[in-house]
Design a protein around this motif. Structure first.
Motif, PDB file in Angstrom:
ATOM      1  N   ILE A 249      70.041  64.099 -25.554  1.00  0.00           N
ATOM      2  CA  ILE A 249      69.069  64.541 -24.551  1.00  0.00           C
ATOM      3  C   ILE A 249      68.729  66.002 -24.764  1.00  0.00           C
ATOM      4  N   ASP A 250      69.710  66.803 -25.132  1.00  0.00           N
ATOM      5  CA  ASP A 250      69.493  68.234 -25.342  1.00  0.00           C
ATOM      6  C   ASP A 250      68.608  68.503 -26.555  1.00  0.00           C
ATOM      7  N   ARG A 251      68.584  67.563 -27.509  1.00  0.00           N
ATOM      8  CA  ARG A 251      67.809  67.795 -28.731  1.00  0.00           C
ATOM      9  C   ARG A 251      66.311  67.854 -28.461  1.00  0.00           C
ATOM     10  N   ASN A 257      60.853  67.918 -29.515  1.00  0.00           N
ATOM     11  CA  ASN A 257      60.413  66.567 -29.815  1.00  0.00           C
ATOM     12  C   ASN A 257      60.946  65.620 -28.737  1.00  0.00           C
ATOM     13  N   GLN A 258      60.192  64.579 -28.439  1.00  0.00           N
ATOM     14  CA  GLN A 258      60.642  63.603 -27.436  1.00  0.00           C
ATOM     15  C   GLN A 258      61.821  62.806 -27.967  1.00  0.00           C
ATOM     16  N   GLU A 259      62.803  62.596 -27.107  1.00  0.00           N
ATOM     17  CA  GLU A 259      63.986  61.819 -27.463  1.00  0.00           C
ATOM     18  C   GLU A 259      64.126  60.667 -26.475  1.00  0.00           C
ATOM     19  N   PHE A 277      67.174  56.714 -21.186  1.00  0.00           N
ATOM     20  CA  PHE A 277      66.553  58.005 -20.894  1.00  0.00           C
ATOM     21  C   PHE A 277      65.370  58.263 -21.816  1.00  0.00           C
ATOM     22  N   THR A 278      64.470  59.083 -21.308  1.00  0.00           N
ATOM     23  CA  THR A 278      63.401  59.674 -22.118  1.00  0.00           C
ATOM     24  C   THR A 278      63.400  61.166 -21.812  1.00  0.00           C
ATOM     25  N   ALA A 279      63.610  61.977 -22.827  1.00  0.00           N
ATOM     26  CA  ALA A 279      63.624  63.438 -22.678  1.00  0.00           C
ATOM     27  C   ALA A 279      62.442  64.012 -23.449  1.00  0.00           C
TER      28      ALA A 279
END
Length: 493
Positions: A249-251, A257-259, A277-279
């Motif tokens: 999630i932190d990336r 970029n979306q993760e 999750f979507t980050a």
């Protein structure tokens, strides 16, 4: 006739029906449309059973039956048969009383309920209600315009494939309901009813919506100014620490970029729960990353459903293999003095297997009442009034239904050939009760038949019963009393 000779002359009918049932089951498991599945089913079996017509009806909420898939019927007759009232025409028993219906000599009949069938040019017709438990899905009918009437084997086969189709239709209905539920869920998510977190450039939590507070068990005040990871994502399920630099999630912020993915969160009460999750990075007007928006939803139920589906598929595969193994044993090991007798014995045993499967299907494969399983086998062999069943209500587990049904088929068959059911005064009583030591005790007792003598050798039927008893983790004890056979099953659990 030797076993080898009998094996080399297997009845073509049983073999063809078994092949068709296997192929029909495979197609229905892969079906995505109920009407198309019905049409394909008819195309599969019409040649073997010499069918000219089929009609399928779907039960409507208003109590009527609506015509669905159909073949061999011209357009005017389709319009005429578009709707049937529940309890009308040839579906009178099949739909209203949930009973199979069969009619022959229709072209000579003056029965008003056969008017439509006569207009279709049919000489014989069979229809069966499609049921899932007590719920009526509709009905399926098959007809011939030429040839002899349906045999009992053909009727049993048609009832079986109809039940297969009912199961497939119910599966498609459930899957459609699941898809509709997912569509509605997506609509809710689009309206921000998912858990939403906003993180600043330091990955500190600056906002949580009400759903996020409910999901995590923390309020915004308790997480404000802290890295979200340190609050809900700090530990793995095995108890080891989960460093922030390893968190996907932190990336999203670090890599701009979306993760997306799945992770395990830690609730305030200490329990672990899976989430999807979507980050996504938040960018300012200069496209500089200034924070992260995280959307999270609890997928605990989804994981449980996946595990339940995997378990169900393993169970279905296991039961299917067991059934096929029993059929193979029946076909290979049954002995008979001639081909006709061999055919009768094999088909009767396969029908017993089918009745057990039918009892399971009627309860949505969740088991079956012990009374129903025993009663169906005796009704198929004994005359009315020749048997009595005494015992409390008890639901058998799914894996117990088939072996127990086959055991009582063998007992009833033996009684009809050599025991109490060969004479008018002969009677069979089956009693079951809960054992003080746990499980169920079942007793089979014959009286009023010819004097019983212990057999000099053990036949396939006896070996089959012993093998089936082992599947039930019990044993069958038999006592050849002078007044009749007594068989007991102890502590069935």
């Amino acid at each position: 006739m030797s076993v080898e000779a009998a094996d080399s002359n297997r009845p073509q009918l049983a073999s063809a029906y078994l092949r068709l049932l296997n192929e029909a089951a495979g197609r229905l498991l892969a079906a995505t449309d109920a009407e198309l599945a019905t049409a394909e089913l008819f195309a599969l079996i019409r040649g073997e059973l010499r069918l000219d017509v089929y009609v399928s009806y779907t039960a409507e909420p208003d109590g009527r039956l609506r015509l669905g898939a159909v073949a061999g019927v011209d357009d005017p007759r389709r319009d005429e048969a578009a709707y049937l009232e529940l309890g009308a025409a040839a579906y009178e028993g099949a739909a209203s009383r949930r009973e199979p219906r069969y009619a022959a000599g229709i072209h000579c009949s003056e029965d008003s309920r056969a008017v439509l069938l006569r207009r279709l040019g049919l000489t014989c017709y069979a229809c069966t209600s499609m049921l899932v438990g007590p719920r009526l899905l509709g009905g399926l009918g098959f007809g011939r315009r030429h040839g002899e009437k349906f045999s009992e084997d053909e009727l049993q086969f048609l009832r079986t494939v109809t039940q297969y189709l009912a199961m497939a239709s119910e599966r498609l209905r459930v899957e459609a309901a699941l898809r509709e539920s997912e569509r509605r869920l997506n609509a809710v998510l689009d309206n921000a009813s998912v858990a939403i977190f906003l993180m600043d450039a330091r990955q500190h939590c600056t906002y949580m919506n009400a759903t996020a507070e409910k999901l995590t068990g923390y309020s915004l005040e308790e997480t404000f100014g802290q890295p979200l990871h340190d609050v809900v994502h700090h530990t793995r399920p095995d108890g080891s620490p989960y460093p922030l630099h390893e968190c996907p999630i932190d990336r999203a912020y670090l890599e701009n970029n979306q993760e997306q993915g799945e992770e395990i969160f830690v609730h305030r009460d200490g329990r672990f729960y899976p989430v999807a999750f979507t980050a996504s990075p938040i960018r300012d007007e200069e496209s500089k990353t200034v924070g992260t928006i995280i959307e999270v939803r609890d997928i605990s139920e989804q994981k449980r459903n996946e595990q339940a589906r995997e378990l169900l598929m393993r169970e279905v595969d296991h039961r299917a293999r067991n059934a096929l193994a029993v059929i193979q044993s029946i076909v290979q090991l049954t002995k008979a003095p001639n081909t006709a007798a061999y055919k009768e014995i094999v088909l009767n045993r396969i029908c017993a297997l089918g009745r057990a499967q039918g009892s399971l299907a009627a309860q949505r494969w969740e088991g079956a009442p012990v009374r129903q399983v025993i009663e169906r086998e005796l009704e198929a062999i004994a005359k009315p009034g020749q048997f009595k069943l005494v015992g409390p209500h008890h639901m058998l587990r799914p894996e117990q239904v088939q072996p127990l049904g086959m055991i009582f088929h063998e007992l009833a068959t033996n009684a009809a050939k050599h025991g109490a059911l060969t004479t008018v005064p002969g009677r069979v009583t089956v009693r079951w009760r809960f054992s003080p030591r746990g499980g169920l005790d079942i007793d089979w007792e014959e009286i009023g038949g010819p004097e019983v003598q212990r057999p000099s050798r053990q036949g396939f039927g006896s070996r089959l019963m012993e093998g089936l008893a082992k599947q039930l983790n019990t044993a069958i004890e038999r006592e050849w009393r002078r007044e009749g056979l007594v068989a007991s099953i102890r502590r069935l659990s």
